[in-house]
Design an enzyme around this catalytic site. Structure first.
Site, PDB file in Angstrom:
ATOM      1  N   LYS A 150      45.078 -13.864  44.421  1.00  0.00           N
ATOM      2  CA  LYS A 150      45.384 -14.272  43.061  1.00  0.00           C
ATOM      3  C   LYS A 150      44.832 -15.677  42.849  1.00  0.00           C
ATOM      4  CE  LYS A 150      48.013 -10.779  41.668  1.00  0.00           C
ATOM      5  NZ  LYS A 150      47.740 -10.001  40.459  1.00  0.00           N
ATOM      6  N   GLY A 198      48.627  -1.962  41.675  1.00  0.00           N
ATOM      7  CA  GLY A 198      50.035  -1.912  42.084  1.00  0.00           C
ATOM      8  C   GLY A 198      50.861  -2.837  41.218  1.00  0.00           C
ATOM      9  N   ASP A 238      42.157  -5.015  34.008  1.00  0.00           N
ATOM     10  CA  ASP A 238      43.468  -4.484  34.359  1.00  0.00           C
ATOM     11  C   ASP A 238      44.284  -4.470  33.059  1.00  0.00           C
ATOM     12  OD1 ASP A 238      46.164  -4.227  35.118  1.00  0.00           O
ATOM     13  OD2 ASP A 238      46.114  -5.705  36.715  1.00  0.00           O
ATOM     14  N   SER A 253      46.928  -7.188  47.916  1.00  0.00           N
ATOM     15  CA  SER A 253      46.915  -8.228  46.896  1.00  0.00           C
ATOM     16  C   SER A 253      47.783  -9.372  47.425  1.00  0.00           C
ATOM     17  CB  SER A 253      47.497  -7.669  45.597  1.00  0.00           C
ATOM     18  OG  SER A 253      47.639  -8.694  44.638  1.00  0.00           O
ATOM     19  N   LYS A 305      42.468  -8.981  48.157  1.00  0.00           N
ATOM     20  CA  LYS A 305      42.454  -9.546  46.794  1.00  0.00           C
ATOM     21  C   LYS A 305      43.334 -10.769  46.822  1.00  0.00           C
ATOM     22  CE  LYS A 305      44.993  -8.018  42.678  1.00  0.00           C
ATOM     23  NZ  LYS A 305      45.244  -6.831  41.823  1.00  0.00           N
ATOM     24  N   LYS A 311      46.477   1.690  36.537  1.00  0.00           N
ATOM     25  CA  LYS A 311      47.899   1.770  36.865  1.00  0.00           C
ATOM     26  C   LYS A 311      48.476   2.811  35.918  1.00  0.00           C
ATOM     27  CE  LYS A 311      48.177  -3.142  38.085  1.00  0.00           C
ATOM     28  NZ  LYS A 311      48.561  -4.496  37.617  1.00  0.00           N
ATOM     29  N   ASP A 370      41.941 -12.062  41.380  1.00  0.00           N
ATOM     30  CA  ASP A 370      42.637 -11.570  40.177  1.00  0.00           C
ATOM     31  C   ASP A 370      43.267 -12.768  39.472  1.00  0.00           C
ATOM     32  OD1 ASP A 370      44.062 -10.235  38.219  1.00  0.00           O
ATOM     33  OD2 ASP A 370      45.299  -9.046  39.597  1.00  0.00           O
ATOM     34  N   GLU A 390      39.003  -9.803  38.657  1.00  0.00           N
ATOM     35  CA  GLU A 390      39.915  -8.966  37.863  1.00  0.00           C
ATOM     36  C   GLU A 390      40.540  -9.767  36.723  1.00  0.00           C
ATOM     37  OE1 GLU A 390      42.733  -6.989  40.407  1.00  0.00           O
ATOM     38  OE2 GLU A 390      44.001  -6.333  38.748  1.00  0.00           O
TER      39      GLU A 390
END
Ligand code: OSB
Ligand code: MG
Length: 369
Positions: free
Chosen positions: A163, A290, A238, A135, A161, A262, A188, A213
């Site tokens: 952001k 994570g 998420d 990420s 991934k 998670k 995400d 995400e």
């Protein structure tokens, strides 16, 4: 099994590099480590609540309060035949899954140790190695992002991934795609958008992303279902999934085609296991998310990722990406083929360097019945 004491160690570790999401930029992590003593055996775990209430309403301080005043007293007066009984025993405490999960995961770790098994084996995991993704936070420039992705791919990661946030989305993803046309790529948004942004997500369909995400509000499922109907790229929830019941509803309404699990967010490992099983029954793949964990939480994630339906690379990456000083030994290592070997020793199978924990300690307390 009787929980005899819970030691809470508040720790602060500096990150090697800032981590920026749509809601904040952090340069260190302040978190709780728990040593849960069960019938004389100590299980170790990490509480993933952050210092501030941005990803979740839970914080380090709220977790300390809820653990000490509510979770621990119930835990101390309950006899557990199996860790699966822990979360149901907390039914009269609403929310605060991260606080509950911290004790539950310590109980699971102690349980695995008592049986002389790895946490993976105790959970019923079927994998001896797991596939790793990364990420990557929002950077100061597109050039820095491209260079970072290049480095992570060279290290073997199976999925990137990135952001996104308003102002750092379509144009940036387009440039990443042009430079890395075949890389498994996802984004995400951490809840930074609304249904007014449907056209933006329709543009994203051109990039062949594995998934988007949590694009919309953290408490919402319905709008995600509406968005999913108007785009091709799968949505992965998420923040919005806190329980197996949430997962059931999200799947039924078509709000999620993939789930990020998670353990902290869903109240522990038993709940995480139930969600991955439910998702499998609906043909929905899952992966392990994570929370910038230290080695302790990271190790739990490695073991959780060995369950059957964790078929996509997760955000469980090499220790060396995170903290100036790691607190476990050996560290979690990603091999050149992008996999992590699952330790076979009892419990998490990594040693906690208590001398380093002490060095970065902010506070300590021991809870007893
Ligand atoms: O949304 O998955 C997230 C980190 C902190 C809070 C939320 C998230 C993340 C990550 C980082 O994406 C995953 C990691 O490398 O630990
Ligand atoms: Mg996320």
């Amino acid at each position: 099994m009787k929980i005899e004491s819970i030691e809470i160690l508040e720790v602060k570790l500096d990150l090697k590099h800032f981590f920026e999401t749509s809601f904040s930029r952090v340069t260190y992590q302040r978190f709780l480590l728990l040593r849960v003593q069960v019938d004389g055996v100590v299980g170790i775990s990490e509480c993933v609540a952050d210092e501030g209430p941005s990803y979740s309403y839970e914080t380090v301080k709220s977790a300390l309060h809820v653990l000490e005043d509510f979770v621990a007293p119930v835990a101390f007066r309950t006899e557990y035949a199996h860790p699966d009984e822990f979360l149901p025993s907390m039914r009269n405490i609403r929310g605060h899954n991260m606080a509950k999960a911290a004790v539950e995961m310590g109980l699971w770790e102690a349980y695995a140790r008592m049986r002389g098994e790895s946490l993976s084996k105790a959970l019923g995991g079927t994998r001896r190695e797991i596939a790793s993704g990364v990420s990557i936070g929002i950077q100061d420039s597109v050039e820095e992002l491209l260079a970072k992705i290049e480095g992570e791919l060279a290290d073997g990661y199976r999925r990137i991934k990135m952001k996104i946030k308003p102002g750092w989305d379509v144009d940036v993803v387009k440039k990443v795609r042009e430079r890395f046309p075949d890389t498994p790529l996802m984004v995400d948004a951490n809840s930074a958008y609304s249904l007014a942004d449907v056209p933006l997500f329709q543009k994203m369909d051109a990039f062949g992303l594995m998934m988007i995400e949590q694009p919309l509000h953290y408490e919402d499922m319905w709008d995600h279902a509406k968005l999913q109907k108007q785009i091709e790229t799968p949505i992965c929830l998420d923040e919005s999934i806190h329980s197996v019941e949430d997962a059931q509803k999200a799947i039924e309404m078509g709000a999620t085609r993939i789930i990020n699990i998670k353990a902290g967010r869903v109240g522990g490992l038993s709940s995480a296991r139930n969600i991955q099983k439910l998702a499998a029954e609906h043909g929905i793949p899952v992966w392990c998310g994570g929370m910038l964990e230290s080695g302790v939480g990271r190790a739990h994630n490695v073991h959780l990722s060995t369950l059957e339906n964790f078929t996509l690379p997760g955000d469980v990456a090499d220790s060396k990406r995170y903290f100036v000083e790691e607190i476990i030994e050996p560290t979690v290592q990603v091999r050149k083929d992008g996999t992590i070997a699952v330790p076979e020793g009892p419990g998490i199978g990594y040693e906690v360097r208590m001398d380093r924990v002490e060095k970065h300690l902010v506070s300590r307390r021991v809870l007893k019945p």
